[in-house]
Design a protein around this motif. Structure first.
Motif, PDB file in Angstrom:
ATOM      1  N   ASN A 110      48.331  41.517  37.983  1.00 19.21           N
ATOM      2  CA  ASN A 110      47.902  42.162  39.505  1.00 19.21           C
ATOM      3  C   ASN A 110      46.666  41.361  39.937  1.00 19.21           C
ATOM      4  O   ASN A 110      45.512  41.553  39.177  1.00 19.21           O
ATOM      5  CB  ASN A 110      47.756  43.710  39.242  1.00 19.21           C
ATOM      6  CG  ASN A 110      47.667  44.122  40.492  1.00 19.21           C
ATOM      7  OD1 ASN A 110      47.412  43.471  41.667  1.00 19.21           O
ATOM      8  ND2 ASN A 110      47.730  45.738  40.949  1.00 19.21           N
ATOM      9  N   SER A 111      46.766  40.465  40.979  1.00 22.57           N
ATOM     10  CA  SER A 111      45.581  39.752  41.338  1.00 22.57           C
ATOM     11  C   SER A 111      45.678  39.774  42.934  1.00 22.57           C
ATOM     12  O   SER A 111      46.223  40.687  43.468  1.00 22.57           O
ATOM     13  CB  SER A 111      45.686  38.505  40.632  1.00 22.57           C
ATOM     14  OG  SER A 111      44.470  37.691  41.066  1.00 22.57           O
ATOM     15  N   GLY A 112      44.916  39.064  43.593  1.00 22.81           N
ATOM     16  CA  GLY A 112      44.958  38.637  44.916  1.00 22.81           C
ATOM     17  C   GLY A 112      44.007  37.376  45.255  1.00 22.81           C
ATOM     18  O   GLY A 112      43.172  36.970  44.362  1.00 22.81           O
ATOM     19  N   ILE A 113      44.124  37.038  46.376  1.00 25.17           N
ATOM     20  CA  ILE A 113      43.308  36.070  47.142  1.00 25.17           C
ATOM     21  C   ILE A 113      42.489  36.511  48.152  1.00 25.17           C
ATOM     22  O   ILE A 113      43.246  37.016  49.306  1.00 25.17           O
ATOM     23  CB  ILE A 113      44.294  34.911  47.531  1.00 25.17           C
ATOM     24  CG1 ILE A 113      45.049  34.346  46.411  1.00 25.17           C
ATOM     25  CG2 ILE A 113      43.553  33.714  48.348  1.00 25.17           C
ATOM     26  CD1 ILE A 113      46.111  33.495  46.817  1.00 25.17           C
ATOM     27  N   ASN A 114      41.216  36.894  47.823  1.00 32.86           N
ATOM     28  CA  ASN A 114      40.246  37.471  48.837  1.00 32.86           C
ATOM     29  C   ASN A 114      39.907  36.424  49.972  1.00 32.86           C
ATOM     30  O   ASN A 114      39.655  35.111  49.637  1.00 32.86           O
ATOM     31  CB  ASN A 114      39.041  38.033  48.253  1.00 32.86           C
ATOM     32  CG  ASN A 114      39.402  39.457  47.815  1.00 32.86           C
ATOM     33  OD1 ASN A 114      40.676  39.611  47.012  1.00 32.86           O
ATOM     34  ND2 ASN A 114      38.731  40.297  47.589  1.00 32.86           N
ATOM     35  N   TYR A 115      39.699  36.736  51.127  1.00 29.87           N
ATOM     36  CA  TYR A 115      39.273  36.048  52.018  1.00 29.87           C
ATOM     37  C   TYR A 115      38.304  36.759  53.137  1.00 29.87           C
ATOM     38  O   TYR A 115      38.475  37.886  53.040  1.00 29.87           O
ATOM     39  CB  TYR A 115      40.109  35.029  52.941  1.00 29.87           C
ATOM     40  CG  TYR A 115      41.285  35.956  53.477  1.00 29.87           C
ATOM     41  CD1 TYR A 115      41.060  36.160  54.851  1.00 29.87           C
ATOM     42  CD2 TYR A 115      42.324  36.442  52.889  1.00 29.87           C
ATOM     43  CE1 TYR A 115      42.264  37.064  55.455  1.00 29.87           C
ATOM     44  CE2 TYR A 115      43.413  37.066  53.409  1.00 29.87           C
ATOM     45  CZ  TYR A 115      43.229  37.429  54.847  1.00 29.87           C
ATOM     46  OH  TYR A 115      44.070  38.231  55.182  1.00 29.87           O
ATOM     47  N   ARG A 116      37.326  35.995  53.817  1.00 31.54           N
ATOM     48  CA  ARG A 116      36.264  36.854  54.647  1.00 31.54           C
ATOM     49  C   ARG A 116      35.918  38.078  54.026  1.00 31.54           C
ATOM     50  O   ARG A 116      35.863  39.339  54.454  1.00 31.54           O
ATOM     51  CB  ARG A 116      37.019  37.277  56.131  1.00 31.54           C
ATOM     52  CG  ARG A 116      37.271  36.194  56.871  1.00 31.54           C
ATOM     53  CD  ARG A 116      37.302  36.582  58.304  1.00 31.54           C
ATOM     54  NE  ARG A 116      37.423  35.470  59.157  1.00 31.54           N
ATOM     55  CZ  ARG A 116      38.132  35.302  60.343  1.00 31.54           C
ATOM     56  NH1 ARG A 116      38.585  36.139  60.856  1.00 31.54           N
ATOM     57  NH2 ARG A 116      38.040  34.208  60.934  1.00 31.54           N
ATOM     58  N   SER A 117      35.339  37.843  52.655  1.00 37.63           N
ATOM     59  CA  SER A 117      34.993  38.939  51.806  1.00 37.63           C
ATOM     60  C   SER A 117      33.581  38.451  51.525  1.00 37.63           C
ATOM     61  O   SER A 117      33.068  37.703  51.641  1.00 37.63           O
ATOM     62  CB  SER A 117      35.790  38.972  50.543  1.00 37.63           C
ATOM     63  OG  SER A 117      37.143  39.135  50.739  1.00 37.63           O
ATOM     64  N   VAL A 118      32.796  39.684  50.850  1.00 38.79           N
ATOM     65  CA  VAL A 118      31.592  39.726  50.691  1.00 38.79           C
ATOM     66  C   VAL A 118      31.480  40.287  49.252  1.00 38.79           C
ATOM     67  O   VAL A 118      31.985  41.297  48.821  1.00 38.79           O
ATOM     68  CB  VAL A 118      30.476  40.390  51.498  1.00 38.79           C
ATOM     69  CG1 VAL A 118      30.579  39.946  52.843  1.00 38.79           C
ATOM     70  CG2 VAL A 118      30.849  42.027  51.587  1.00 38.79           C
ATOM     71  N   VAL A 119      30.487  39.634  48.380  1.00 41.22           N
ATOM     72  CA  VAL A 119      30.118  40.328  47.031  1.00 41.22           C
ATOM     73  C   VAL A 119      29.272  41.676  47.315  1.00 41.22           C
ATOM     74  O   VAL A 119      28.475  41.798  48.048  1.00 41.22           O
ATOM     75  CB  VAL A 119      29.220  39.194  46.408  1.00 41.22           C
ATOM     76  CG1 VAL A 119      28.828  39.887  44.915  1.00 41.22           C
ATOM     77  CG2 VAL A 119      30.019  37.990  46.158  1.00 41.22           C
ATOM     78  N   VAL A 120      29.864  42.526  46.523  1.00 37.88           N
ATOM     79  CA  VAL A 120      29.257  43.913  46.579  1.00 37.88           C
ATOM     80  C   VAL A 120      28.772  44.404  45.279  1.00 37.88           C
ATOM     81  O   VAL A 120      29.342  43.966  44.239  1.00 37.88           O
ATOM     82  CB  VAL A 120      30.178  45.070  47.225  1.00 37.88           C
ATOM     83  CG1 VAL A 120      30.571  44.632  48.804  1.00 37.88           C
ATOM     84  CG2 VAL A 120      31.547  44.967  46.540  1.00 37.88           C
ATOM     85  N   PRO A 121      27.904  45.181  45.110  1.00 38.56           N
ATOM     86  CA  PRO A 121      27.462  45.937  43.702  1.00 38.56           C
ATOM     87  C   PRO A 121      28.894  46.600  43.136  1.00 38.56           C
ATOM     88  O   PRO A 121      29.773  47.219  43.889  1.00 38.56           O
ATOM     89  CB  PRO A 121      26.505  46.915  44.027  1.00 38.56           C
ATOM     90  CG  PRO A 121      25.886  46.443  45.335  1.00 38.56           C
ATOM     91  CD  PRO A 121      27.055  45.889  46.151  1.00 38.56           C
ATOM     92  N   ASP A 122      28.943  46.526  41.728  1.00 33.71           N
ATOM     93  CA  ASP A 122      30.068  47.211  41.184  1.00 33.71           C
ATOM     94  C   ASP A 122      29.619  48.513  40.520  1.00 33.71           C
ATOM     95  O   ASP A 122      28.745  48.257  39.428  1.00 33.71           O
ATOM     96  CB  ASP A 122      30.737  46.277  40.118  1.00 33.71           C
ATOM     97  CG  ASP A 122      31.951  46.729  39.523  1.00 33.71           C
ATOM     98  OD1 ASP A 122      32.125  47.917  39.722  1.00 33.71           O
ATOM     99  OD2 ASP A 122      32.510  46.030  39.078  1.00 33.71           O
ATOM    100  N   PRO A 123      29.805  49.891  40.952  1.00 30.64           N
ATOM    101  CA  PRO A 123      29.211  50.744  40.254  1.00 30.64           C
ATOM    102  C   PRO A 123      30.012  50.910  38.749  1.00 30.64           C
ATOM    103  O   PRO A 123      29.137  51.565  37.833  1.00 30.64           O
ATOM    104  CB  PRO A 123      29.447  51.859  41.202  1.00 30.64           C
ATOM    105  CG  PRO A 123      30.494  51.471  42.149  1.00 30.64           C
ATOM    106  CD  PRO A 123      30.529  49.974  42.100  1.00 30.64           C
ATOM    107  N   VAL A 124      31.055  50.641  38.746  1.00 29.37           N
ATOM    108  CA  VAL A 124      31.847  50.736  37.357  1.00 29.37           C
ATOM    109  C   VAL A 124      31.496  49.869  36.352  1.00 29.37           C
ATOM    110  O   VAL A 124      31.376  50.017  35.168  1.00 29.37           O
ATOM    111  CB  VAL A 124      33.321  50.534  37.626  1.00 29.37           C
ATOM    112  CG1 VAL A 124      34.046  50.671  36.457  1.00 29.37           C
ATOM    113  CG2 VAL A 124      33.858  51.656  38.667  1.00 29.37           C
TER     114      VAL A 124
END
Length: 201
Positions: free
Chosen positions: A104-118
Motif C-alpha cells: 500500500n503506497s502512493g505518489i505524493n505531489y504538491r505535498s509538504v513535510v509535516v511533523p509525525d506525532p506517531v
C-alpha cells in the motif's frame, strides 16, 4: 498504516511548456508512440541523487527505485522518499510501478513535510495530494489527500473539491470496481497531470 512497497522506474517530469499548437483543419488526434517532447528524467536508475528518504526503506536496485518494508523494519506511520530536484508548478509525471500484493503506497505531489506525532523521528512524513497505489487493487489511481481530506476522487470519477464540504462527483466514466481490473501484478504505467488546481490521474 500504509506499506510503501512500490517499485518505481522510468520517472520523467514535464514542467516546461512546449511551443503552442497551431491547428489545421486536416489535423486529427493521433496516438503517441513515444513520450512527448519536454519530459526530463528525475531518476537516473543508478543512485538516489536528487532524492531524500530513509535508507532503511528506500534503495536503488537493478535500475529501479525500491521502497520496502520487512518484518525487521515495520513502520508505524507513512514515510516517503522525496524528489528534491525542483518545485514544479504545473507538471506531468510519467512512471512505471510495480507493487506487491500486500503493498500500500502512493505518489505524493504538491505535498509538504509535516511533523509525525506517531513516529517523531520520521523526517519524511507528508501532507498533500497522492496518486494512491495498493497491491490488492482497491485504491490504485484514487486521488487521496494524505493527512488531509482523505479521498478526493476515486478512480473513474471527476470530482470538485470545495473547502468545508465533502467532494462532489461531477461525472464518472466507469466504476471503481470495473477499473480494478486495469492494474496488473506486473509493471503498470502512471501518468499524473497537474495544471493549476486541476489534477488528473
Amino acid at each position: 498504516m500504509k506499506l510503501p512497497i512500490a517499485i518505481l522506474a522510468s520517472a520523467t517530469l514535464l514542467s516546461a511548456q512546449t511551443a503552442p499548437y497551431a491547428p489545421k483543419q486536416s489535423d486529427r488526434p493521433e496516438v503517441l508512440t513515444v513520450d512527448e517532447p519536454g519530459f526530463q528524467p528525475i531518476f537516473d536508475a543508478k543512485t538516489l541523487a536528487g532524492w531524500e528518504g530513509n535508507p532503511t526503506y528506500w534503495r536503488v536496485e537493478n535500475g529501479v527505485l525500491v521502497g520496502e518494508i520487512t518484518a525487521a523494519n515495520v513502520i508505524k506511520s507513512n514515510t516517503f522518499i522525496i524528489w528534491r530536484g525542483g518545485s514544479p508548478a504545473d507538471f506531468e509525471l510519467k512512471l512505471d510501478y510495480r507493487i506487491t500484493e500486500a503493498g500500500n503506497s502512493g505518489i505524493n505531489y504538491r505535498s509538504v513535510v509535516v511533523p509525525d506525532p506517531v513516529t517523531p523521528e520520521n523526517k519524511f512524513a507528508m501532507k498533500g495530494y497522492q496518486f494512491d497505489l495498493d497491491g490488492r487493487r482497491r485504491y490504485d489511481g484514487n486521488n487521496y489527500e494524505e493527512k488531509g481530506r482523505l479521498f478526493l476522487a476515486v478512480r473513474g470519477q471527476m470530482s470538485r473539491v470545495v473547502g468545508g464540504r465533502p467532494p462532489v462527483v461531477l461525472s464518472s466514466f466507469a466504476t471503481s470496481d470495473e477499473l480494478a481490473a486495469v492494474p496488473t501484478s506486473d509493471w503498470n504505467a502512471a501518468h499524473i497531470i497537474v495544471r493549476g488546481n486541476m489534477a488528473t490521474h
